[in-house]
Each structure stands twice: as structure tokens, then as C-alpha cells.
Design a protein around this motif. Structure first.
Motif, short mmCIF file in Angstrom:
data_model
loop_
_atom_site.label_atom_id
_atom_site.label_comp_id
_atom_site.label_asym_id
_atom_site.label_seq_id
_atom_site.Cartn_x
_atom_site.Cartn_y
_atom_site.Cartn_z
N ASN A 6 -136.81 49.53 -1.35
CA ASN A 6 -137.25 50.77 -1.99
C ASN A 6 -136.94 51.97 -1.11
N HIS A 7 -136.86 53.12 -1.74
CA HIS A 7 -136.41 54.33 -1.05
C HIS A 7 -137.42 54.82 -0.02
N SER A 8 -138.70 54.60 -0.23
CA SER A 8 -139.70 55.08 0.74
C SER A 8 -139.59 54.31 2.05
N ARG A 9 -139.32 53.02 1.97
CA ARG A 9 -139.14 52.22 3.19
C ARG A 9 -137.89 52.66 3.94
N ARG A 10 -136.81 52.89 3.20
CA ARG A 10 -135.57 53.33 3.82
C ARG A 10 -135.75 54.72 4.47
N ARG A 11 -136.47 55.59 3.79
CA ARG A 11 -136.73 56.93 4.32
C ARG A 11 -137.56 56.83 5.61
N GLN A 12 -138.54 55.96 5.63
CA GLN A 12 -139.38 55.77 6.82
C GLN A 12 -138.55 55.22 7.99
N ASN A 13 -137.67 54.27 7.71
CA ASN A 13 -136.79 53.73 8.75
C ASN A 13 -135.88 54.81 9.30
N ASN A 14 -135.35 55.67 8.43
CA ASN A 14 -134.49 56.77 8.89
C ASN A 14 -135.27 57.73 9.78
N LYS A 15 -136.53 58.04 9.41
CA LYS A 15 -137.33 58.94 10.24
C LYS A 15 -137.59 58.33 11.61
N THR A 16 -137.88 57.05 11.64
CA THR A 16 -138.12 56.37 12.91
C THR A 16 -136.86 56.38 13.76
N PHE A 17 -135.74 56.08 13.14
CA PHE A 17 -134.46 56.06 13.86
C PHE A 17 -134.12 57.45 14.39
N LEU A 18 -134.26 58.47 13.57
CA LEU A 18 -133.97 59.84 14.00
C LEU A 18 -134.93 60.29 15.10
N GLY A 19 -136.17 59.85 15.05
CA GLY A 19 -137.12 60.19 16.11
C GLY A 19 -136.72 59.57 17.44
N LYS A 20 -136.24 58.34 17.40
CA LYS A 20 -135.79 57.68 18.63
C LYS A 20 -134.58 58.40 19.23
N ILE A 21 -133.65 58.79 18.35
CA ILE A 21 -132.48 59.52 18.83
C ILE A 21 -132.89 60.85 19.45
N LYS A 22 -133.80 61.55 18.82
CA LYS A 22 -134.27 62.84 19.34
C LYS A 22 -134.93 62.66 20.70
N ASP A 23 -135.79 61.65 20.86
CA ASP A 23 -136.45 61.39 22.14
C ASP A 23 -135.44 61.09 23.24
N LYS A 24 -134.44 60.27 22.93
CA LYS A 24 -133.43 59.93 23.93
C LYS A 24 -132.61 61.14 24.34
N SER A 25 -132.26 61.97 23.37
CA SER A 25 -131.45 63.15 23.71
C SER A 25 -132.27 64.14 24.55
N ILE A 26 -133.54 64.28 24.28
CA ILE A 26 -134.40 65.16 25.10
C ILE A 26 -134.48 64.63 26.52
N ARG A 27 -134.64 63.32 26.69
CA ARG A 27 -134.69 62.73 28.03
C ARG A 27 -133.36 62.92 28.77
N LYS A 28 -132.24 62.80 28.05
CA LYS A 28 -130.93 63.00 28.69
C LYS A 28 -130.76 64.42 29.19
N VAL A 29 -131.14 65.39 28.36
CA VAL A 29 -131.01 66.79 28.76
C VAL A 29 -131.90 67.08 29.96
N LYS A 30 -133.10 66.56 29.94
CA LYS A 30 -134.02 66.77 31.07
C LYS A 30 -133.47 66.11 32.34
N ALA A 31 -132.92 64.91 32.22
CA ALA A 31 -132.38 64.21 33.38
C ALA A 31 -131.18 64.96 33.96
N ARG A 32 -130.35 65.54 33.11
CA ARG A 32 -129.20 66.30 33.60
C ARG A 32 -129.64 67.55 34.34
N LYS A 33 -130.70 68.20 33.87
CA LYS A 33 -131.20 69.40 34.54
C LYS A 33 -131.79 69.08 35.90
N GLU A 34 -132.42 67.91 36.03
CA GLU A 34 -133.11 67.53 37.25
C GLU A 34 -132.30 66.53 38.08
#
Length: 104
Positions: A6-34
């Protein structure tokens, strides 16, 4: 026929996946600065751990040698107190590394 998820499950999986990508990119930017700070910080922490283990071990050896000179026993005070000093030093280093890890 295969059942489509169903579409709600797929939408929830996409949000989780996008959240993980966002967290990793924030950590990468922070690590590069420091980056320079983290290398110096790592070397400092490594030196601190070395001293906090080495000093109690050497103190244990010195006291053990002194006790071996004074008392003739069938066991070696030097070896026993070296192991005690090493254990205390490792516990001390572990404690401080845990404290530093909690601060980050």
C-alpha cells in the motif's frame, strides 16, 4: 497476482530512507568542517590514554621492585603490582574515553 504494497507503507519507508540520508549528509559536512580538529583531538586522546596507562604501570613496577628488595617472598611483587597498575591505568583510560565520547 502479486500483491502491491500500500502507498502509505511505501511513503513511510521513503521518509525513513530520506531521513537517514539527511542525517548522514549532515554528519559528513560536520566532519569535513572539523577535520583538522579531529586529527589533533585524536592524537591528543591517544597520548592521554598512553600516559594514563603507562604511569600507573610504572608506579606499580617501582613499588614492586622496592618490595622485592625488602621482603624475600616466593612470589614477585613487581609482577603483581605491575598488573595492578596496568589494570588501574586501563580502567582510568576507559573512564576518560567514555567521558569524552559522551561529550560529543
Amino acid at each position: 497476482m502479486a500483491k502491491r504494497p500500500n502507498h502509505s507503507r511505501r511513503r513511510q519507508n521513503n521518509k525513513t530512507f530520506l531521513g537517514k540520508i539527511k542525517d548522514k549528509s549532515i554528519r559528513k559536512v560536520k566532519a569535513r568542517k572539523e577535520e583538522n580538529l579531529s586529527v589533533l583531538y585524536g592524537l591528543t586522546l591517544m597520548g592521554f590514554v598512553g600516559w594514563s596507562v603507562g604511569i600507573p604501570t610504572l608506579i606499580g613496577v617501582a613499588i614492586g621492585l622496592w618490595l622485592d628488595e625488602i621482603w624475600l617472598t616466593p612470589f614477585s611483587w613487581t609482577l603483581i603490582l605491575m598488573l595492578v597498575g596496568l589494570s588501574l591505568g586501563c580502567l582510568n583510560a576507559w573512564y576518560w574515553v567514555q567521558q569524552e565520547s559522551a561529550d560529543e
